[in-house]
Design a protein around this motif. Structure first.
Motif, mmCIF file in Angstrom:
data_model
loop_
_atom_site.group_PDB
_atom_site.id
_atom_site.type_symbol
_atom_site.label_atom_id
_atom_site.label_comp_id
_atom_site.label_asym_id
_atom_site.label_seq_id
_atom_site.Cartn_x
_atom_site.Cartn_y
_atom_site.Cartn_z
ATOM 1 N N VAL A 4 -9.479 10.667 -1.497
ATOM 2 C CA VAL A 4 -8.382 10.704 -2.081
ATOM 3 C C VAL A 4 -8.599 10.102 -3.948
ATOM 4 O O VAL A 4 -9.043 8.708 -3.437
ATOM 5 C CB VAL A 4 -7.122 10.531 -1.574
ATOM 6 N N TYR A 33 0.740 13.464 -1.723
ATOM 7 C CA TYR A 33 1.874 13.324 -1.833
ATOM 8 C C TYR A 33 1.919 12.519 -2.615
ATOM 9 O O TYR A 33 0.851 11.862 -3.351
ATOM 10 C CB TYR A 33 1.872 11.976 -0.358
ATOM 11 N N TYR A 35 3.726 8.210 -3.570
ATOM 12 C CA TYR A 35 4.757 6.827 -3.056
ATOM 13 C C TYR A 35 4.489 6.027 -4.436
ATOM 14 O O TYR A 35 3.085 6.230 -5.100
ATOM 15 C CB TYR A 35 3.647 6.257 -2.363
ATOM 16 N N GLN A 37 5.248 1.532 -5.774
ATOM 17 C CA GLN A 37 5.127 0.438 -5.334
ATOM 18 C C GLN A 37 5.525 -0.176 -6.431
ATOM 19 O O GLN A 37 4.582 -1.141 -7.426
ATOM 20 C CB GLN A 37 4.317 -0.082 -4.160
ATOM 21 N N VAL A 43 6.453 -0.432 -0.774
ATOM 22 C CA VAL A 43 6.025 1.649 -1.001
ATOM 23 C C VAL A 43 7.013 2.721 -0.741
ATOM 24 O O VAL A 43 7.556 2.412 0.417
ATOM 25 C CB VAL A 43 4.503 1.600 -0.557
ATOM 26 N N PHE A 45 8.901 6.169 -0.686
ATOM 27 C CA PHE A 45 8.321 7.757 -1.142
ATOM 28 C C PHE A 45 9.110 8.340 -2.136
ATOM 29 O O PHE A 45 10.007 8.014 -2.797
ATOM 30 C CB PHE A 45 8.506 8.213 0.574
ATOM 31 N N PHE A 91 0.591 5.612 -6.017
ATOM 32 C CA PHE A 91 -0.162 5.965 -4.552
ATOM 33 C C PHE A 91 -0.384 7.655 -5.343
ATOM 34 O O PHE A 91 1.187 8.240 -3.817
ATOM 35 C CB PHE A 91 -0.101 5.298 -3.825
ATOM 36 N N PHE A 106 -4.892 7.403 1.867
ATOM 37 C CA PHE A 106 -4.274 7.188 0.837
ATOM 38 C C PHE A 106 -5.386 7.358 -0.997
ATOM 39 O O PHE A 106 -7.053 6.475 -0.501
ATOM 40 C CB PHE A 106 -3.806 5.816 0.375
ATOM 41 N N GLY A 107 -5.234 7.497 -2.160
ATOM 42 C CA GLY A 107 -6.294 6.731 -2.890
ATOM 43 C C GLY A 107 -5.505 5.066 -3.195
ATOM 44 O O GLY A 107 -5.306 4.586 -2.991
ATOM 45 N N GLU A 108 -6.595 4.592 -4.644
ATOM 46 C CA GLU A 108 -6.891 3.092 -4.355
ATOM 47 C C GLU A 108 -5.175 3.016 -5.367
ATOM 48 O O GLU A 108 -5.162 1.447 -5.548
ATOM 49 C CB GLU A 108 -7.398 2.736 -5.160
#
Lengths: 115, 110
Positions: A4, A33, A35, A37, A43, A45, A91, A106-108
């Motif tokens: 991702v 999705y 998310y 943080q 983290v 949703f 994210f 997840f992406g970075e």
């Protein structure tokens, strides 16, 4: 190995400005999705998206937020009028859905700083 | 409401020592529980899930419904285990979202 990807990695914006965060999920995934943080916190949703519509959203995901999958590959999160408290790492994640759910990819992350 | 508690923000052990990262959850139904890990400058990734009953990188986690816990254990910690560890819960019955704990930063000292 497919991943991702998210852009930008870091965005600084003024309060009240619109921000669009972009994500390219893994191509054969069906669920997407967002998310976030906030620094030092967990983290959380924000929203899930399936079959071109929101399937679930949290209380955080108010009218200032929207998501879109404009072209079959990108998945975007728009914040209409940013507030200081929107500063966070955002994210994007995707998964296959179905019976074998749970492993989100997840992406970075995109770090958003609102001044 | 679903809640995941990781009581330790920071955990520091020496290489070769056993390590246990605690996770407790609050959910009345039948949960699915996961451990995600984030190594320095890397993305969040799945470490293990309770339904697989697997051991990944020497880590295991057992779901204890009586104690509503899903602690992560490894008998002999390695320096490369240093990372942020997040316990996460997914509740069965239609929702896809994961509820995360606040995370525990594990440091394994040489």
């Amino acid at each position: 190995e497919p991943e991702v990807t998210q852009t930008p990695s870091h965005q600084v914006t003024q309060m009240g400005q619109e921000v669009i965060l972009r994500c390219v999920p893994i191509s054969n995934h069906l669920y997407f999705y967002w998310y976030r943080q906030i620094l030092g916190q967990k983290v959380e949703f924000l929203v899930s998206f399936y079959n071109n519509e929101i399937s679930e959203k949290s209380e955080i995901f108010d009218d200032q937020f929207s998501v879109e999958r404009p072209d079959g590959s990108n998945f975007t999160l728009k914040i209409r009028s940013t507030k200081l408290e929107d500063s966070a790492m955002y994210f994007c994640a995707s998964d296959f859905g179905g019976a074998d759910t749970g492993e989100l990819f997840f992406g970075e992350g995109s770090r958003l700083t609102v001044l | 409401a679903q809640r995941v508690t990781q009581p330790e923000k920071l955990l520091s052990v020496f290489k070769g020592a056993p390590v246990e990262l605690k996770c407790n959850y609050s959910y009345s139904g039948s949960p699915e529980l996961f451990w995600y890990v984030q190594y320095s400058r890397q993305r969040l990734q799945l470490l293990l899930r309770h339904i697989s009953r697997e051991s990944i990188k020497g880590f295991t986690a057992d779901l204890n419904k009586g104690e509503t816990s899903f602690h992560l254990k490894k008998p002999f910690a390695q320096e490369e285990d240093s990372a942020m560890y997040y316990c996460a819960l997914k509740y069965q019955g239609g929702s896809e979202k994961l509820v995360f704990g606040k995370g525990t930063k594990l440091t394994v000292n040489p």
